[in-house]
Design an enzyme around this catalytic site. Structure first.
Site, PDB file in Angstrom:
ATOM      1  N   ASP A  58       0.850  -1.265  -0.018  1.00 39.24           N
ATOM      2  CA  ASP A  58      -0.027  -0.127  -0.133  1.00 39.24           C
ATOM      3  C   ASP A  58       0.793   1.126  -0.196  1.00 39.24           C
ATOM      4  OD1 ASP A  58       0.935   0.007   2.646  1.00 39.24           O
ATOM      5  OD2 ASP A  58      -0.960  -0.208   3.404  1.00 39.24           O
ATOM      6  N   SER A  59       2.322   1.096   0.077  1.00 38.71           N
ATOM      7  CA  SER A  59       3.204   2.267  -0.146  1.00 38.71           C
ATOM      8  C   SER A  59       3.003   2.830  -1.533  1.00 38.71           C
ATOM      9  CB  SER A  59       4.579   1.841   0.013  1.00 38.71           C
ATOM     10  OG  SER A  59       5.026   0.700  -0.660  1.00 38.71           O
ATOM     11  N   ASP A  97      -0.573  -6.274  -0.061  1.00 35.64           N
ATOM     12  CA  ASP A  97      -0.977  -5.712   1.094  1.00 35.64           C
ATOM     13  C   ASP A  97      -2.672  -5.595   1.319  1.00 35.64           C
ATOM     14  OD1 ASP A  97       0.648  -4.649   3.280  1.00 35.64           O
ATOM     15  OD2 ASP A  97       1.328  -3.228   1.955  1.00 35.64           O
ATOM     16  N   LYS A 127      -0.769  -9.415   3.194  1.00 32.30           N
ATOM     17  CA  LYS A 127      -0.136  -9.081   4.302  1.00 32.30           C
ATOM     18  C   LYS A 127      -1.013  -7.939   5.000  1.00 32.30           C
ATOM     19  CE  LYS A 127       3.050  -5.510   4.461  1.00 32.30           C
ATOM     20  NZ  LYS A 127       2.615  -4.421   5.282  1.00 32.30           N
ATOM     21  N   GLU A 129      -1.437  -5.382   8.605  1.00 36.52           N
ATOM     22  CA  GLU A 129      -0.970  -4.742  10.003  1.00 36.52           C
ATOM     23  C   GLU A 129      -1.616  -5.140  10.828  1.00 36.52           C
ATOM     24  OE1 GLU A 129      -0.185  -0.688   9.328  1.00 36.52           O
ATOM     25  OE2 GLU A 129       0.404  -0.793   7.452  1.00 36.52           O
ATOM     26  N   GLU A 196       8.739  -3.292  11.309  1.00 35.83           N
ATOM     27  CA  GLU A 196       9.260  -1.961  10.674  1.00 35.83           C
ATOM     28  C   GLU A 196       9.355  -0.824  11.618  1.00 35.83           C
ATOM     29  OE1 GLU A 196       7.497   1.496   7.561  1.00 35.83           O
ATOM     30  OE2 GLU A 196       6.501  -0.495   7.909  1.00 35.83           O
TER      31      GLU A 196
END
Length: 284
Positions: A58-59, A97, A127, A129, A196
């Protein structure tokens, strides 16, 4: 002497895409995993021979779309870019993501969205968070056949809660909750966890404390692998986080190339005879 990337096949055999068990075996063998973000087919083709894992992160919100954070990235954006990366790669495991808002409401919502993302792209993992609070969701997904990568420490999707992008765990009394998050995600069945933006000794401690694959970003060389945003690593932007090493400076190179192109166009030096088509000779 050039170093060739590790190969899973003989020269005559077709390239086989790496799997979750392949990555776990690499951790067990002490072979560091090379991981980068990818959003397009051309970039995936360039990265694929050198990487064990490509993340459609999502970066992209900031790296491609000029957003201030990752929060505006949607499932459809991840799917569209995920399709491109899968098409452009042959060897690396491709993970997607799960964007903000796509998994937090319930484990059932998370499964519906994760299943759609994988089925519509051909990627192999998702992935998400979160720490202890997401362990039940991780377990629900894994039990239903969806490989999961966790993400603890600095969590960009929680930027408004934590008050920015500051490194985590720089005081030892703040370590325990982050270690417990990593352990909870591993126990829930995540085959890997991204750690991270944490203090180096904490990242090393987490890597020692869990058996799944630990992928660092702004963490420690002791992690089982490393990931960077490719555009950061290639020097496309004027600024990058402290933990980024620039392996190229493509931003100035691109700017210079465009400036020279503009000069040639304005001076009518381009296209020259080398870049134009000639008439065919008349047939007799």
């Amino acid at each position: 002497m050039s170093v060739q990337p590790p190969s899973e096949t003989t020269a005559s055999a077709p390239i086989k895409r790496l799997t979750v068990p392949n990555l776990i075996k690499r951790k067990q063998a002490g072979e560091p995993l090379v991981t980068l973000t990818a959003y397009t087919a051309p970039m995936a083709r360039l990265l694929d021979p050198h990487c064990e894992l490509l993340l459609v992160g999502d970066s992209m919100g900031m790296a491609l779309y000029g957003m201030d954070s990752t929060l505006g990235v949607t499932i459809d954006m991840i799917i569209n870019h995920g399709r491109a990366v899968v098409r452009g790669s042959k060897r690396a495991l491709v993970a997607l993501d799960m964007p903000f808002g796509s998994f937090e409401a319930s484990k059932q919502v998370a499964f519906t969205n994760a299943a759609r993302m994988l089925s519509e792209t051909g990627a192999q993992a998702v992935k998400l968070e979160g720490g202890k609070e997401m362990a039940e969701t991780v377990r629900f997904l894994v039990e239903r056949g969806i490989p999961v990568i966790g993400h603890v420490g600095l969590r960009p999707q929680s930027v408004h809660v934590i008050g920015g992008y500051a490194a985590q765990g720089r005081d030892e009394d703040a370590w325990e909750p982050i270690i417990e998050d990593a352990k909870a995600i591993e126990a829930a069945g995540a085959f890997a966890t991204v750690v991270e933006g944490v203090a180096e000794p904490l990242a090393a401690k987490i890597t020692e404390s869990v058996n799944n694959v630990v992928i660092g970003i702004g963490a420690s060389a002791a992690c089982d692998g490393q990931i960077l945003v490719t555009e950061d690593m290639l020097g496309l932007f004027d600024w990058a986080p402290r933990f980024v090493k620039h392996y190229a400076s493509l931003g100035p190179t691109i700017s210079d190339a465009v400036a020279r192109y503009a000069e040639d166009v304005r001076a009518r030096r381009f296209p020259s005879t080398d870049e134009t088509y000639k008439m065919r000779r008349p047939k007799k």
